[in-house]
Design a protein around this motif. Sequence first.
Motif, PDB file in Angstrom:
ATOM      1  N   UNK B  52       0.957  -1.260   0.313  1.00 52.86           N
ATOM      2  CA  UNK B  52      -0.150   0.199  -0.129  1.00 52.86           C
ATOM      3  C   UNK B  52       0.802   1.022  -0.022  1.00 52.86           C
ATOM      4  N   UNK B  53       2.602   1.315  -0.274  1.00 53.35           N
ATOM      5  CA  UNK B  53       3.061   2.300  -0.212  1.00 53.35           C
ATOM      6  C   UNK B  53       2.761   3.063  -0.983  1.00 53.35           C
ATOM      7  N   UNK B  54       2.286   2.727  -2.131  1.00 50.30           N
ATOM      8  CA  UNK B  54       2.459   4.008  -3.205  1.00 50.30           C
ATOM      9  C   UNK B  54       1.149   4.829  -3.040  1.00 50.30           C
ATOM     10  N   UNK B  55      -0.105   4.676  -2.032  1.00 49.78           N
ATOM     11  CA  UNK B  55      -0.921   5.472  -1.463  1.00 49.78           C
ATOM     12  C   UNK B  55      -0.643   6.505  -1.046  1.00 49.78           C
ATOM     13  N   UNK B  56       0.353   6.523  -0.214  1.00 48.27           N
ATOM     14  CA  UNK B  56       1.213   8.251   0.537  1.00 48.27           C
ATOM     15  C   UNK B  56       1.088   9.539  -0.881  1.00 48.27           C
ATOM     16  N   UNK B  57       1.278   8.475  -2.007  1.00 46.90           N
ATOM     17  CA  UNK B  57       1.688  10.079  -3.014  1.00 46.90           C
ATOM     18  C   UNK B  57       0.233   9.994  -3.622  1.00 46.90           C
TER      19      UNK B  57
END
Lengths: 227, 255
Positions: B52-57
């Motif tokens: 889910x790391x992509x959600x931060x951007x």
Amino acid sequence: MRPIIGITSYVVPATWGVWHDLPTALIPNDYVAAVEQAGGRAVIIPPDGRDPDVLRVLDGLLLAGGPDVEPVRYGAEPEPLTETRADRDAGEFPLVRRALELDLPILGVCRGMQVLAVAAGGTLHQHLPDVLGHERHRPAPGIYGEHEARFEGGSMIAKLMGDDVGVHCYHHQGVADPGTLTVTGRAEDGLAEAVEDPDRRFVLGVQWHPEVVRDRRLFGALVEAAS
Amino acid sequence: MRRPLIGMTAYAQQVHYGNNDVMAGMLPMTYVRAVHATGGRAVLITPDDPDIDVLESLDGIVFSGGGDIDPANWGAERHPETDIDAARDASELMLMRAVLDLDLPVLGVCRGMQLMAVADGGSLHQHLPDLIGHERHQAAAGTDPLAADASAYGRHDVVIEPGSRAGDLLGGHLVVNSFHHQAVDDPGKFTAVGWCPDDRVVEVIEGPNHTFAMGVQWHPERTADLRVFAALVEAAAIRSGLAEAKVETGAESAA
């Protein structure tokens, strides 16, 4: 958190399942897998010429292969076998220019290397068989040409590639003048196979297709530079 | 002011184009254009490596159409007509649950709406013709149900609950284009607020406690009516401080 690597995309009429020739943004999965196996998080960037703001969230940029660059972008008339996509160029050139200003790590593959050269003020050969007299860089439809490249001692690409210098090519255009970039690798026939910008953190273009073997040497270097 | 960045879940699909037959990360351009036309900037989120790391951007996200969701996700046996995409399920359910926790503005389209329901405890009907006895949600009467032309999409009415968020946005009635054989049965923690009046198939769900969480069963990206995309992009812009909320009667104003 993994570094986010934006991959520029094709827009082509695509066919799958019950769908026929739907205009589709796509990128061969080899690119995505190569980025992910090297420790990056891939996102696909569909072309959009409005602005390059998407770079705000990217840690690195991967310029993928694709159609020919519009010759007007390097001051030439289109030759008969040149096939371009204006929307792709209109989306990609502003991205590259801004990414260079930001000193964002960039890896250019095939067309991507040619985009880097043109953005740096260089020019392209529009049809290599006319220049080189052979078709070894694209032997037949869907068949990669395999050859060995020679790299400049001390260059980034020489260090990354080491002793294994076999490459897979599939292109009919090539870099004639690299502009402000430095040619750091050549094929046996003298054609530019790698370009770099020694003044920036990581700007590398390769004329071959490292994604088909998911080459960790190159994608790992991009992800590391982006980290 | 920069445009809100809208992630769009992509297919990982064997696809044919020109002389190529390759596995590709891809999404029809109709989705991309719908986001760009309503003031957003689209990036495609591939399903290959679930995290889910992509959600931060991102400022907002669209869960796109696609194949069927594995009924194991709501504890049912697979129907013979159910054709699942396990890689997308794993990746997108993880993303969806995180999106709902983070209260990231989200629009679900077709499969994306079904994912919203399943991610939050709901369930699906696996094959609508078994339930309602007709195929109008897949194709217009008299056309090949597998025709890919948008004009052959099933067209039918939708009625929307007055006072719901979707009702405020879309009004009480519209005609939509459908292409699906599954449908929401239990919307989980979401609220069903729109239905096909002919057969009571759920057409719109929303999360009243979210900044913006709406799912539609039809394909607005293939029409000129992009209001649900505009609403997503606006909610994304407001949440990220790129635009100010409009003051509406009775609605709270967030600057």
